[in-house]
Design an enzyme around this catalytic site. Structure first.
Site: not given
Ligand code: BGC
Length: 730
Positions: A279
């Site tokens: 993530d």
């Molecule tokens: C979130 C994810 C997301 C990623 C990219 C993160 O802050 O937890 O769910 O896919 O950002 O945008």
């Protein structure tokens, strides 16, 4: 036309022709290509494939040219996507295409209901279709990879990301997870109208302590395997191309450096073939977790555990070259990750068609047929929570209707959190929907107050609007950004002054319909007691107002059911239907039982609950046999009759309970369901099949097996009622 766009257009046409004639590459062919390419790559180029950054700028352009970026996120629009790809394909030494990712959670531009809403439809086929449309639109804008489906089980509505998932149940969640993967990826990932899916957030993210986002997660391996892992497993079984490791720690080991979940379970047990992306910055955050001493150790631990791509952390790119050169990370560890990433790029057809045909944006995005799917999804996601004396549907002959509340004419909230490239200008508000539906109706609109903050200076006007109308629709709830990421709440009341507004309106004595917009279950005990009709609409997307008007005026009969429990008060949380038995189950007012002094144990609205404008009667529950063996199939049939005057949908639900076992089992577990449409007076026989496979659980030895013994079984319309029978497993 600029030369570049002409070239791209020709390339697009060519790609299209190639696509028409091309067969997808077989796995063996892909492996050969991957090996050949890998053997030509420098260490830096390999690590580049494991690196993802957000957006594009001059610095990143330079890195792409140098082969040091394998993926970008948040670069959307055909022109932007093609321009970025062109640098990778034409200006880098090996010409390896990027994979361009974006969060397409519930639609790209045509925004569908938030996932929690769509789960309320109990219609995996619908989830597959909305994901397919989302993939069509996203891919037209150059997106090749979506960070969806989000399949985190959530038993805690304080956690704002409950909005992004399918609720509290692993079985419903698994069916929807698989459906979304199929919808995004189609049968052939190399088809340019599909996108690679990314199941997230692996794992346990939804069980953050106290419902606070990113917080610690501590749970037994049994709970992990029984409740939180199944939807991920279902996505893997459905062939999901990628998986995202979560922010949280799990029993002390951060999910983005967790060898047990990322390698032992995911790769060794499930045989996952695809790659894992961290993530956002979660590799670097291993330091903040107190798990890695420094950046180098963070990179090492994440790679070892099985994180193949570093999202936005800039840790792999910076640290891995030296770690490999100094022998601290063996190069085969890097090769393993790069192989998975290249394999997905080949599978997605990116080497054959790195560019998107720019014409597609005009034809595939926000098309009438996409908007039709959005309307269907919105209608099917609306849950009727209360309808005293059949106040709803409203008659189209009423003369005047008050429309009150801060969300009644709001075009932002219906988009909900994580709304892709959703545009408030595309949204049909409740006001617009009602005007279209009943053009001659006198609508007395008053905003009343803000969603949050503000004053009660608008109350008097709102009360007056209600007083001078035959009935009132009051649209209250959360703003879109009050749920989703980093949107935990400790109080789950309808926010701000809205509850006071509702009370003031109720004092008029006029018939009130409360229409809720929200990304999580709210505590609405006062409204449930005092307002005659309540419609839960969650955040329904671009066609929200049309769907709500259809329901309010009876052109669509609501048939959705809650995929998550509504608590009476925050103190009951976590509250979920499939809890275990206790040694002292609550019994009346008996003091020394498992209960509260100040609130009932029961939910305000249980899992699986939802009303209709008609009534359904269940009868004649029959089991094919009172006893089954380990290899037998149990046939369960029941009759469902629509006893009312309107056609309607019922979600017939089958639950079981393993009454005693070597490990205490839930009081009920959903095992099957079916959404049926019944004409007035019509009776249908539903038939379900179960076998001992459906009765398995993680036993004391942590083996997944069924145990002989007695089981209860229910078939009904929610998790607290139904016809009951029992059977033996021998
Ligand atoms: C979130 C994810 C997301 C990623 C990219 C993160 O802050 O937890 O769910 O896919 O950002 O945008």
């Amino acid at each position: 036309m600029k030369p570049l766009s002409l070239a791209l257009l020709l390339n697009g046409l060519l790609t299209f022709c190639v696509f028409l004639s091309a067969q997808p590459l077989s796995d063996v062919e892909i492996d050969k290509k991957v090996d050949a390419l890998l053997s030509r790559m420098t260490l830096e180029e390999k690590i580049g494939q494991m690196t993802q950054f957000a957006g594009i700028n001059e610095k990143y352009e330079g890195l792409i040219k140098a082969g040091k970026i394998g993926s970008l996120l948040n670069v959307t629009g055909a022109a932007n996507a093609n321009a970025a790809q062109k640098i990778a394909v034409e200006d880098s030494r090996l010409g390896i295409p990027l994979i361009l990712g974006f969060d397409v959670i519930h639609g790209y531009r045509t925004i569908f209901p938030i996932p929690l809403a769509e789960a309320s439809s109990w219609d995996p086929g619908l989830a597959e279709r909305t994901s397919k449309v989302a993939a069509l639109e996203a891919s037209a804008a150059g997106v090749e990879w979506t960070f969806a489906p989000m399949v985190d089980i959530a038993r805690d509505p304080r956690w704002g990301r409950i909005a992004e998932g399918s609720g509290e149940d692993p079985y419903l969640g698994s069916l929807i997870a698989a459906a979304r993967v199929r919808g995004f990826q189609g049968n052939d990932l190399s088809d340019p109208s599909t996108v690679v899916a990314c199941v997230k957030h692996y794992v346990g993210y939804g069980a953050a302590e106290a419902g606070r986002d990113y917080n610690t997660v501590d749970m037994s391996r049994r709970t992990l395997r029984s409740i939180y892992l199944p939807p991920f497993h279902a996505a893997v079984e459905a062939g999901v191309g990628t998986l995202m490791s979560a922010f949280n720690d799990l029993n002390g080991v951060p999910a983005s450096a967790n060898w047990f979940t990322l390698t032992e379970v995911l790769r060794n047990e499930w045989g996952f073939k695809g790659f894992v992306v961290s993530d956002w910055n979660s590799v670097l955050e291993l330091i903040a977790h107190g798990f890695a001493a420094d950046r180098a150790e963070a990179a090492k631990l994440a790679v070892y555990a099985g994180v193949d791509m570093d999202m936005e952390g800039n840790v792999y790119l910076q640290q891995l070259p030296d770690l490999v050169k100094s022998g601290q990370v063996p190069e085969p560890e890097v090769d393993k990750a790069v192989r998975e990433i290249l394999r997905i790029k080949y599978k997605a057809g990116l080497f054959d068609h790195p560019y998107v045909d720019p014409q597609r944006e005009k034809q595939d995005i926000l098309s009438p047929s996409n908007l039709e799917v959005a309307l269907e999804a919105a209608r099917k996601s609306i849950v009727l929570l209360k309808n005293q004396n059949d106040l709803l549907p409203l008659s189209k002959n009423i003369r005047s209707l008050a429309l009150v509340g801060p969300l009644a004419d709001d075009s932002h909230a219906p988009l909900g959190p994580w709304a892709g490239q959703g545009n408030a200008g595309d949204v049909v508000t409740v006001m617009a929907g009602l005007k279209k539906k009943v053009p001659n109706l006198t609508l007395n609109y008053a905003k009343g107050c803000e969603v949050i903050g503000g004053t009660n200076s608008g109350f008097a006007e709102a009360v007056q609007a209600v007083k001078s109308s035959d009935a009132a629709v009051v649209v209250l709830g959360e703003a879109a950004d009050m749920s989703g990421e980093a949107a935990s709440r400790s109080v789950l009341d309808i926010p701000g002054l809205q509850p006071d507004l509702l009370k003031a309106l109720a004092e008029t004595g006029k018939p009130l319909v409360l229409v809720l917009m929200n990304g999580r279950p709210l505590t609405i005990d006062w409204a449930a007691e005092n307002i005659p009709a309540i419609v839960e609409t969650w955040f329904l997307g671009v066609r929200a107002g049309d769907a709500i008007a259809d329901v309010l005026f009876g052109d669509y009969n609501p048939g959705a059911k809650l995929p998550v429990t509504f608590p009476r008060s925050v103190g009951q949380i976590p509250i979920y239907y499939n809890h275990l038995s206790t040694g002292r189950p609550a019994f009346g007012n008996e003091r020394f039982t498992s209960r509260y002094l100040d609130v009932a144990n029961t939910p305000l609205f249980p899992f699986g609950y939802g009303l209709s404008y008609t009534r359904f009667e269940y009868s004649n529950l029959q089991l094919s046999s009172p006893t089954i063996g380990m290899k037998d199939t149990l046939k369960v049939t029941a009759q469902v009759r629509n006893t009312g005057q309107r056609a309607g949908d019922e979600v017939v639900q089958l639950y079981i309970q393993d009454i005693y076992a070597s490990v205490s089992q839930p009081v009920r577990e959903l095992k099957r369901f079916q959404r049926l449409t019944l004409a007035p007076g019509e009776t249908k026989t539903v038939e379900f099949e179960l076998s001992s496979e459906d009765l398995r659980f993680w036993n004391q030895e942590m083996k997944f097996a069924a145990e002989p013994g007695k089981f209860n079984l229910w078939v009904g319309g929610n998790s607290t009622d139904g016809l009951e029978a029992s059977f033996m497993l021998q």
